[in-house]
Design an enzyme around this catalytic site. Structure first.
Site, PDB file in Angstrom:
ATOM      1  N   LYS A  80      -9.840  -0.232  -1.794  1.00 46.68           N
ATOM      2  CA  LYS A  80     -10.052  -0.534  -0.382  1.00 46.68           C
ATOM      3  C   LYS A  80     -11.498  -0.257   0.008  1.00 46.68           C
ATOM      4  CE  LYS A  80      -8.026   0.445   4.171  1.00 46.68           C
ATOM      5  NZ  LYS A  80      -7.000   1.249   4.885  1.00 46.68           N
ATOM      6  N   CYS A 138      -4.241  -3.008   4.259  1.00 49.03           N
ATOM      7  CA  CYS A 138      -3.940  -2.492   5.596  1.00 49.03           C
ATOM      8  C   CYS A 138      -4.797  -3.179   6.658  1.00 49.03           C
ATOM      9  CB  CYS A 138      -4.096  -0.983   5.621  1.00 49.03           C
ATOM     10  SG  CYS A 138      -3.269  -0.203   7.034  1.00 49.03           S
ATOM     11  N   GLU A 177       0.847  -1.183   0.000  1.00 48.26           N
ATOM     12  CA  GLU A 177       0.000   0.000   0.000  1.00 48.26           C
ATOM     13  C   GLU A 177       0.888   1.241   0.000  1.00 48.26           C
ATOM     14  OE1 GLU A 177      -3.448   1.881   2.973  1.00 48.26           O
ATOM     15  OE2 GLU A 177      -1.801   0.682   3.778  1.00 48.26           O
TER      16      GLU A 177
END
Length: 558
Positions: free
Chosen positions: A381, A432, A320
């Site tokens: 995301k 994440c 990321e």
């Protein structure tokens, strides 16, 4: 038969108090008097229980990484349960909140990097979920078989905490303290909720054994002072303790018997950790340097492959925020990425920030970059971080807290799972802290490999990166998949389907990991059952609370 009224012997009755905790002679009366008496006694719980509740939370904290003192999690649960036995629901809620604060404040210490106020507020908000947990445990411990009901309530607490509000924050669950223990294999049957349940069940059984031992000693003391003709009963009284400890052994032993398959078609993979210029919030100020680091690391990987020092990977994963320059609109960023991908000659999953078509928001993407056709499929995301990647109540909060100016635009939320083709396999991508969410990971578990793209530079050198790795280890077993963790600054890792660490990087150094890993297609029972075990256990706990409340009301009427 009329019941005899006895003076109140609870810890709330301090010196100078009469029956029922009323003021005695010379004691202050009214609200001020109640406040003073409460402070002297530690509230209705009493100072000994109050301190033990805080100790229970502190005991659970080192069970998490980086300490990994995993047995302390059920021991802390046991101590908290003992503290709550015999308390009212209100007192139980307060004691559990104290335990939660003592647990979450050190467990979430890494959040202090964005500000001590945010760290403390988040920790106390998380501790507030222990209020109904403590009230429930205090109530259900009046029922037979209470270790089961208390364990189910821990699952219910985590169910709510992981969903409400703003999608929840399921960090520091009991399950995440048991990612390399005999309880870990149970994840393949019921996921993280089942591991939480069994961890709490062991704690409840230990508490039950302690209660049985205490009762046996009390009975032994009574018989020693009683009639000489009556045989002592301490051995018989210890039988419940033995049963509880045998149940603990069965739970632990059962986990050791569960197979964790790690076979599959071998695929050679590479994980690139390019590193960042500096630790902290301001690393994004050198976005080009971060991109250049990952480009350079990939060129170095290609050179080592050509020299025969490393096997050629069939796919490469970047983390990321590897490129916070939008490659669709920044020609220099596009050319740098494309050149690195062409050099290694295999598809690369690139973590990049891109603008939405209207330019109003930002997308956190994992982009499949092909050496011949360039950028193709991508994942956005789905669970951006509230107050980090988007700002609820923006108009109000930006006027009150200037630090939120660091979030000039909200991140958009993706609307589909991250299952994509990357080279010879299908991957399931999460970004994440999405790895903490059961649903997000389950949705992509049909991929042959799982990928966690993350950026831990802000939280580097704290407990949060190793805690995230622990979650990835549990997810590997839960879904029977190899997991590739790519982090900008570390910790990056390759985790086998049985939870074994194949490779693990240090923090704040460039690192490239290459390994042959199994790509699997078989599904675990946890994949097939989905959310059912979590909801079933949570409803079991709620049903026990209702049963205990009904029983108490029924007894009051007799």
């Amino acid at each position: 038969m009329a019941q005899e009224t006895l003076p109140d012997r609870s810890p709330a009755a301090g010196p100078g108090d009469g029956p029922g905790g009323e003021p005695g002679a010379g004691a202050p009366s009214g609200r001020l008097g109640r406040l003073r008496r409460g402070l002297r006694s530690g509230g209705r719980a009493g100072w000994p229980r109050t301190l033990l509740a805080a100790a229970a939370g502190l005991l659970m904290w080192p069970a998490l990484p980086p300490f990994d003192l995993t047995p302390l999690a059920p021991v802390g649960v046991a101590l908290l349960t003992l503290v709550l036995i015999g308390r009212t629901a209100r007192t139980g809620a307060w004691l559990a909140f104290l335990a939660g604060a003592a647990f979450f404040i050190p467990a979430l210490e890494g959040i202090s990097r964005i500000g001590p106020d945010g760290w403390i507020i988040l920790s106390l908000v998380e501790a507030a979920y222990f209020l109904p947990l403590g009230a429930g445990i205090a109530v259900v411990t009046r029922l037979p078989g209470w270790p089961v009901w208390t364990a189910a309530l821990w699952v219910a607490e985590e169910l709510v905490r992981g969903r409400v509000p703003f999608g929840g924050f399921p960090w520091a669950r009991l399950a995440f303290s048991q990612t390399a223990t005999p309880l870990t294999p149970y994840a393949s049957f019921g996921g993280a909720p089942l591991v939480t349940f069994l961890t709490a069940l062991i704690g409840g059984l230990l508490a039950c054994a302690a209660v049985a031992v205490h009762r046996a000693r009390s009975e032994g003391a009574v018989h020693q002072g009683g009639d000489a003709g009556k045989p002592p009963r301490p051995r018989r009284a210890l039988l419940p303790a033995a049963v509880c400890l045998a149940a603990v052994g069965a739970v632990v032993g059962g986990g050791l018997l569960i197979p964790t398959p790690a076979d599959g078609r071998p695929v050679t993979v590479a994980v690139v950790q390019g590193n960042v210029p500096r630790l902290g919030l301001d690393f994004l100020g050198q976005r080009k340097a971060v991109l250049d680091n990952h480009v350079k690391a990939t060129h170095d990987l290609a050179a080592r492959v050509r020299a025969g020092r490393l096997a050629k990977p069939e796919l490469v994963v970047w983390p990321e925020n590897a490129s916070d320059l939008d490659p669709y609109t920044e020609p220099d960023a596009y050319n740098a990425i494309d050149g690195a991908v062409k050099d290694i000659g295999v598809p690369v999953l690139v973590g990049a920030l891109t603008d939405t078509p209207d330019g109003e928001k930002v997308e956190n993407r994992g982009i499949v970059w092909d050496p011949w056709t360039g950028p193709g499929d991508y994942y956005v995301k789905r669970h951006p971080v509230p107050f980090g990647e988007y700002l609820p109540f923006r108009d109000v909060l930006t006027k009150l807290i200037t630090r939120f100016e660091r979030i000039p635009r909200d991140f958009a939320k993706g609307d589909r799972s991250g299952v994509m083709e990357l080279g010879p396999v299908d991957i399931g991508d999460v970004i994440c802290f999405e790895v903490a969410y059961d649903k997000e990971v389950r949705d992509v578990s049909r991929g042959n490999l799982l990928v966690v793209q993350t950026n831990n530079a802000t939280y580097g050198k704290t407990s949060l990166p190793p805690q995230q790795i622990a979650m990835s280890r549990l997810r590997a077993v839960e879904h029977g998949r190899t997991i590739l963790v790519a982090a900008t600054s570390g910790i990056s890792a390759i985790v086998a389907p049985d939870g074994r660490m194949v490779d693990r990087s240090r923090e704040f150094v460039p690192a490239v990991q290459v390994a042959s890993v199994p790509a699997r297609t078989s599904r675990t029972a946890s994949d097939r059952l989905g959310e059912a075990p979590e909801w079933a256990l949570a409803l079991l706990g709620l049903g026990a609370v209702c049963a205990a409340a009904w029983t108490a009301r029924k007894n009051e009427g007799n």
